[in-house]
Design a protein around this motif. Structure first.
Motif, PDB file in Angstrom:
ATOM      1  N   ASP A   1      31.405 -14.836 -30.439  1.00  0.00           N
ATOM      2  CA  ASP A   1      31.569 -14.329 -31.795  1.00  0.00           C
ATOM      3  C   ASP A   1      31.234 -15.454 -32.775  1.00  0.00           C
ATOM      4  N   GLU A   2      30.183 -15.263 -33.572  1.00  0.00           N
ATOM      5  CA  GLU A   2      29.755 -16.315 -34.497  1.00  0.00           C
ATOM      6  C   GLU A   2      30.828 -16.639 -35.529  1.00  0.00           C
ATOM      7  N   PHE A   3      31.654 -15.650 -35.921  1.00  0.00           N
ATOM      8  CA  PHE A   3      32.739 -15.894 -36.870  1.00  0.00           C
ATOM      9  C   PHE A   3      33.778 -16.829 -36.266  1.00  0.00           C
ATOM     10  N   GLU A   4      34.147 -16.588 -35.007  1.00  0.00           N
ATOM     11  CA  GLU A   4      35.129 -17.448 -34.337  1.00  0.00           C
ATOM     12  C   GLU A   4      34.583 -18.858 -34.143  1.00  0.00           C
ATOM     13  N   CYS A   5      33.331 -18.963 -33.734  1.00  0.00           N
ATOM     14  CA  CYS A   5      32.714 -20.285 -33.583  1.00  0.00           C
ATOM     15  C   CYS A   5      32.728 -21.029 -34.909  1.00  0.00           C
ATOM     16  N   TYR A   6      32.389 -20.320 -35.965  1.00  0.00           N
ATOM     17  CA  TYR A   6      32.333 -20.924 -37.294  1.00  0.00           C
ATOM     18  C   TYR A   6      33.725 -21.395 -37.726  1.00  0.00           C
ATOM     19  N   LYS A   7      34.730 -20.554 -37.527  1.00  0.00           N
ATOM     20  CA  LYS A   7      36.099 -20.913 -37.928  1.00  0.00           C
ATOM     21  C   LYS A   7      36.620 -22.135 -37.179  1.00  0.00           C
ATOM     22  N   LYS A   8      36.208 -22.295 -35.928  1.00  0.00           N
ATOM     23  CA  LYS A   8      36.704 -23.394 -35.096  1.00  0.00           C
ATOM     24  C   LYS A   8      35.879 -24.674 -35.217  1.00  0.00           C
ATOM     25  N   SER A   9      34.749 -24.604 -35.901  1.00  0.00           N
ATOM     26  CA  SER A   9      33.858 -25.764 -35.952  1.00  0.00           C
ATOM     27  C   SER A   9      34.285 -26.761 -37.027  1.00  0.00           C
ATOM     28  N   ARG A  10      33.767 -27.962 -36.886  1.00  0.00           N
ATOM     29  CA  ARG A  10      33.923 -28.983 -37.921  1.00  0.00           C
ATOM     30  C   ARG A  10      32.695 -28.867 -38.802  1.00  0.00           C
ATOM     31  N   LEU A  11      32.870 -28.346 -39.980  1.00  0.00           N
ATOM     32  CA  LEU A  11      31.740 -28.000 -40.826  1.00  0.00           C
ATOM     33  C   LEU A  11      31.183 -29.199 -41.583  1.00  0.00           C
ATOM     34  N   TRP A  12      29.897 -29.198 -41.710  1.00  0.00           N
ATOM     35  CA  TRP A  12      29.169 -30.188 -42.502  1.00  0.00           C
ATOM     36  C   TRP A  12      28.584 -29.421 -43.667  1.00  0.00           C
TER      37      TRP A  12
ATOM     38  N   GLU B   1      18.427 -13.266 -30.997  1.00  0.00           N
ATOM     39  CA  GLU B   1      18.882 -12.257 -30.034  1.00  0.00           C
ATOM     40  C   GLU B   1      17.718 -11.563 -29.317  1.00  0.00           C
ATOM     41  N   PRO B   2      16.656 -11.128 -30.000  1.00  0.00           N
ATOM     42  CA  PRO B   2      15.545 -10.485 -29.282  1.00  0.00           C
ATOM     43  C   PRO B   2      14.807 -11.410 -28.313  1.00  0.00           C
ATOM     44  N   PHE B   3      14.968 -12.713 -28.479  1.00  0.00           N
ATOM     45  CA  PHE B   3      14.345 -13.683 -27.574  1.00  0.00           C
ATOM     46  C   PHE B   3      15.245 -14.019 -26.384  1.00  0.00           C
ATOM     47  N   GLY B   4      16.393 -13.349 -26.283  1.00  0.00           N
ATOM     48  CA  GLY B   4      17.312 -13.594 -25.172  1.00  0.00           C
ATOM     49  C   GLY B   4      18.101 -14.874 -25.311  1.00  0.00           C
ATOM     50  N   LEU B   5      18.236 -15.395 -26.530  1.00  0.00           N
ATOM     51  CA  LEU B   5      18.990 -16.628 -26.773  1.00  0.00           C
ATOM     52  C   LEU B   5      20.328 -16.282 -27.404  1.00  0.00           C
ATOM     53  N   ARG B   6      21.415 -16.783 -26.798  1.00  0.00           N
ATOM     54  CA  ARG B   6      22.783 -16.457 -27.214  1.00  0.00           C
ATOM     55  C   ARG B   6      23.512 -17.704 -27.702  1.00  0.00           C
ATOM     56  N   LEU B   7      24.301 -17.532 -28.736  1.00  0.00           N
ATOM     57  CA  LEU B   7      25.092 -18.645 -29.271  1.00  0.00           C
ATOM     58  C   LEU B   7      26.045 -19.156 -28.203  1.00  0.00           C
ATOM     59  N   PHE B   8      26.030 -20.469 -28.001  1.00  0.00           N
ATOM     60  CA  PHE B   8      26.926 -21.117 -27.036  1.00  0.00           C
ATOM     61  C   PHE B   8      28.027 -21.888 -27.750  1.00  0.00           C
ATOM     62  N   ARG B   9      27.651 -22.698 -28.719  1.00  0.00           N
ATOM     63  CA  ARG B   9      28.658 -23.438 -29.489  1.00  0.00           C
ATOM     64  C   ARG B   9      28.031 -24.103 -30.692  1.00  0.00           C
ATOM     65  N   LEU B  10      28.899 -24.604 -31.563  1.00  0.00           N
ATOM     66  CA  LEU B  10      28.473 -25.362 -32.733  1.00  0.00           C
ATOM     67  C   LEU B  10      28.867 -26.808 -32.505  1.00  0.00           C
TER      68      LEU B  10
ATOM     69  N   ASP C   1      24.528 -28.639 -35.792  1.00  0.00           N
ATOM     70  CA  ASP C   1      23.665 -27.823 -34.956  1.00  0.00           C
ATOM     71  C   ASP C   1      24.384 -26.646 -34.301  1.00  0.00           C
ATOM     72  N   ALA C   2      23.602 -25.618 -34.037  1.00  0.00           N
ATOM     73  CA  ALA C   2      24.047 -24.508 -33.202  1.00  0.00           C
ATOM     74  C   ALA C   2      23.302 -24.635 -31.880  1.00  0.00           C
ATOM     75  N   ILE C   3      24.022 -24.423 -30.792  1.00  0.00           N
ATOM     76  CA  ILE C   3      23.419 -24.511 -29.469  1.00  0.00           C
ATOM     77  C   ILE C   3      23.378 -23.101 -28.883  1.00  0.00           C
ATOM     78  N   PHE C   4      22.196 -22.719 -28.416  1.00  0.00           N
ATOM     79  CA  PHE C   4      21.968 -21.400 -27.839  1.00  0.00           C
ATOM     80  C   PHE C   4      21.519 -21.569 -26.399  1.00  0.00           C
ATOM     81  N   VAL C   5      21.852 -20.600 -25.548  1.00  0.00           N
ATOM     82  CA  VAL C   5      21.375 -20.604 -24.171  1.00  0.00           C
ATOM     83  C   VAL C   5      20.652 -19.288 -23.904  1.00  0.00           C
ATOM     84  N   HIS C   6      19.665 -19.365 -23.033  1.00  0.00           N
ATOM     85  CA  HIS C   6      18.865 -18.195 -22.687  1.00  0.00           C
ATOM     86  C   HIS C   6      19.611 -17.346 -21.650  1.00  0.00           C
TER      87      HIS C   6
END
Length: 184
Positions: free
Chosen positions: A127-138, A86-95, A99-104
């Motif tokens: 929301d990282e919780f929503e992304c996590y709930k919707k992802s296919r977990l490994w 977050e302090p580097f200006g990178l935001r979660l985009f999707r899982l 991998d997690a994909i972040f965009v600046h």
């Protein structure tokens, strides 16, 4: 005077170990528009887990590394990564996959538009919780452990169990005493 971080289009970090400490060092010299980071999906939000590294740990890690064995006590969790980036200006985009994909911030407006046909627009921060709930977990640990941790009534109720399980895994892989951080 040193120039600021150089902008780059993309960066992928997957080192099977100290991913977040390595990435933190890289972000001192580069600013990616898109970042792909392997994360430890078996440590669910809100837990912030990261393997820690120091002088000499590369040699020790290589001595015991085997690509055929997954070590659950390596890498970093999604929540750790989100908080660190977050302090580097990178935001979660999707899982995606492992991998997690972040965009600046400099390009997030492109991603907020209808980038993919048929998909609803994206609104940052995700929301990282929503992304996590919707992802296919490994998962590298039993799913029942991860479910218990994720759905605990309060993170403090399971923090000790997570710590114990990760410590046990480091022992199983001959890496007893490998330093890691764990918080929520």
């Amino acid at each position: 005077a040193q120039p600021g971080p150089w902008p780059i289009d993309a960066l992928a970090v997957d080192v099977d170990g100290c991913d977040c400490p390595v990435l933190r060092s890289l972000l001192r010299i580069v600013t990616p528009k898109v970042l792909t980071l392997e994360v430890a999906f078996h440590v669910p939000p809100p837990f912030k887990f990261s393997l820690q590294c120091g002088p000499g740990s590369s040699e020790e890690w290589l001595r015991t590394y085997d690509v055929g064995f997954f070590n659950a006590a390596s890498g970093c969790s999604l929540s750790y990564a989100v908080d660190m980036l977050e302090p580097f200006g990178l935001r979660l985009f999707r899982l995606a996959q492992q991998d997690a994909i972040f965009v600046h911030d400099s390009v997030k407006s492109v991603f907020e538009s209808r980038l993919f046909a048929g998909q609803p627009p994206v609104r940052f921060p995700l929301d990282e919780f929503e992304c996590y709930k919707k992802s296919r977990l490994w998962l590298q640990l039993p799913a029942e452990y991860v479910r218990e941790w994720f759905f605990a009534s309060h993170p403090a109720h399971v923090l000790g169990r997570i710590w114990s399980n990760l410590t046990m895994v480091t022992r199983m892989y001959g890496r007893d005493g490998t330093p890691f951080t764990l918080d929520y």
